[in-house]
Design a protein around this motif. Structure first.
Motif, PDB file in Angstrom:
ATOM      1  N   GLN A   1       0.833  -1.194   0.000  1.00  0.00           N
ATOM      2  CA  GLN A   1       0.000   0.000   0.000  1.00  0.00           C
ATOM      3  C   GLN A   1       0.867   1.243   0.000  1.00  0.00           C
ATOM      4  O   GLN A   1       2.000   1.230   0.466  1.00  0.00           O
ATOM      5  CB  GLN A   1      -0.873   0.043   1.259  1.00  0.00           C
ATOM      6  CG  GLN A   1      -2.088  -0.818   1.228  1.00  0.00           C
ATOM      7  CD  GLN A   1      -2.956  -0.563   2.462  1.00  0.00           C
ATOM      8  OE1 GLN A   1      -2.464  -0.380   3.556  1.00  0.00           O
ATOM      9  NE2 GLN A   1      -4.262  -0.576   2.256  1.00  0.00           N
ATOM     10  N   SER A   2       0.288   2.324  -0.483  1.00  0.00           N
ATOM     11  CA  SER A   2       0.957   3.614  -0.411  1.00  0.00           C
ATOM     12  C   SER A   2       1.038   4.030   1.060  1.00  0.00           C
ATOM     13  O   SER A   2       0.343   3.496   1.914  1.00  0.00           O
ATOM     14  CB  SER A   2       0.167   4.657  -1.199  1.00  0.00           C
ATOM     15  OG  SER A   2      -1.077   4.906  -0.560  1.00  0.00           O
TER      16      SER A   2
ATOM     17  N   PHE B   1      -1.499   4.537   6.276  1.00  0.00           N
ATOM     18  CA  PHE B   1      -1.824   5.457   7.355  1.00  0.00           C
ATOM     19  C   PHE B   1      -3.332   5.522   7.578  1.00  0.00           C
ATOM     20  O   PHE B   1      -3.817   5.465   8.716  1.00  0.00           O
ATOM     21  CB  PHE B   1      -1.267   6.855   7.047  1.00  0.00           C
ATOM     22  CG  PHE B   1      -1.640   7.897   8.061  1.00  0.00           C
ATOM     23  CD1 PHE B   1      -1.028   7.923   9.307  1.00  0.00           C
ATOM     24  CD2 PHE B   1      -2.605   8.847   7.763  1.00  0.00           C
ATOM     25  CE1 PHE B   1      -1.379   8.870  10.250  1.00  0.00           C
ATOM     26  CE2 PHE B   1      -2.965   9.808   8.698  1.00  0.00           C
ATOM     27  CZ  PHE B   1      -2.345   9.815   9.949  1.00  0.00           C
ATOM     28  N   ALA B   2      -4.085   5.635   6.496  1.00  0.00           N
ATOM     29  CA  ALA B   2      -5.543   5.722   6.602  1.00  0.00           C
ATOM     30  C   ALA B   2      -6.122   4.437   7.182  1.00  0.00           C
ATOM     31  O   ALA B   2      -7.042   4.482   8.010  1.00  0.00           O
ATOM     32  CB  ALA B   2      -6.152   6.013   5.227  1.00  0.00           C
ATOM     33  N   GLU B   3      -5.599   3.298   6.767  1.00  0.00           N
ATOM     34  CA  GLU B   3      -6.066   2.004   7.278  1.00  0.00           C
ATOM     35  C   GLU B   3      -5.838   1.900   8.778  1.00  0.00           C
ATOM     36  O   GLU B   3      -6.736   1.531   9.541  1.00  0.00           O
ATOM     37  CB  GLU B   3      -5.354   0.862   6.552  1.00  0.00           C
ATOM     38  CG  GLU B   3      -5.825  -0.509   6.928  1.00  0.00           C
ATOM     39  CD  GLU B   3      -7.124  -0.885   6.260  1.00  0.00           C
ATOM     40  OE1 GLU B   3      -7.869  -1.678   6.856  1.00  0.00           O
ATOM     41  OE2 GLU B   3      -7.395  -0.376   5.161  1.00  0.00           O
ATOM     42  N   LYS B   4      -4.636   2.227   9.211  1.00  0.00           N
ATOM     43  CA  LYS B   4      -4.303   2.147  10.642  1.00  0.00           C
ATOM     44  C   LYS B   4      -5.109   3.160  11.451  1.00  0.00           C
ATOM     45  O   LYS B   4      -5.577   2.857  12.553  1.00  0.00           O
ATOM     46  CB  LYS B   4      -2.804   2.368  10.868  1.00  0.00           C
ATOM     47  CG  LYS B   4      -1.946   1.230  10.346  1.00  0.00           C
ATOM     48  CD  LYS B   4      -2.288  -0.049  11.061  1.00  0.00           C
ATOM     49  CE  LYS B   4      -1.441  -1.192  10.554  1.00  0.00           C
ATOM     50  NZ  LYS B   4      -1.868  -2.480  11.086  1.00  0.00           N
ATOM     51  N   THR B   5      -5.270   4.367  10.917  1.00  0.00           N
ATOM     52  CA  THR B   5      -6.045   5.396  11.617  1.00  0.00           C
ATOM     53  C   THR B   5      -7.501   4.969  11.753  1.00  0.00           C
ATOM     54  O   THR B   5      -8.115   5.154  12.805  1.00  0.00           O
ATOM     55  CB  THR B   5      -5.949   6.746  10.872  1.00  0.00           C
ATOM     56  OG1 THR B   5      -4.575   7.107  10.738  1.00  0.00           O
ATOM     57  CG2 THR B   5      -6.689   7.839  11.616  1.00  0.00           C
TER      58      THR B   5
END
Length: 150
Positions: A6-7, A12-16
């Motif tokens: 992933q980019s 970052f968005a997934e973890k957030t």
């Protein structure tokens, strides 16, 4: 199947998204609101004191809308893929319904009308447990009526 890297933003968005849905984040948010409320007398309930909570919640809400939509899009796509796999693997199921989420509203209405008609025919036949693919429905209905008359 190999995992595609992933980019940075995607990761970052997934973890957030995962972290923001935890109990600890919720408890922290409630704690911050209580802390803000408790400081009201110290700041004499000033406009600046109110602006802090209003601005903070507006920014957080604005960002969370996009994270929630991203998560919903991913979940929806995965659900469609699973349904497509079931349709493709089930003998007698209509392959026309694979990727039905990409149909126009008019195509969806047309298919909906067909299934409404199919449900009415099943009621007429007093056989609500029988199911058919799109291709078989009309033929099976006529065969049932012919057999019923004989």
């Amino acid at each position: 199947m190999a995992h595609v890297k992933q980019s940075f933003f995607g990761h970052f968005a997934e973890k957030t998204t995962q972290y923001s849905g935890t109990t600890s984040v919720f408890v922290s948010a409630v704690g911050l609101v209580l802390l803000w409320a408790a400081t009201g007398p110290f700041f004499q309930y000033s406009e600046t004191w109110q602006l802090v909570i209003n601005t903070s919640t507006t920014i957080i809400t604005f960002l969370m809308v996009f994270l929630i939509q991203r998560a919903q899009n991913k979940d929806s796509l995965v659900l469609h893929l699973k349904l497509n796999e079931l349709l493709a693997a089930t003998k007698g199921a209509s392959n026309r319904l694979i990727n039905a989420q990409d149909f126009s509203e008019e195509e969806i209405r047309l298919i909906h009308q067909f299934y409404c008609l199919l449900a009415e025919k099943a009621k007429e036949d007093n056989d609500l447990g029988e199911t058919h693919s799109v291709e078989e429905a009309e033929d099976n209905h006529h065969e049932k009526l012919a057999a019923h008359r004989d």
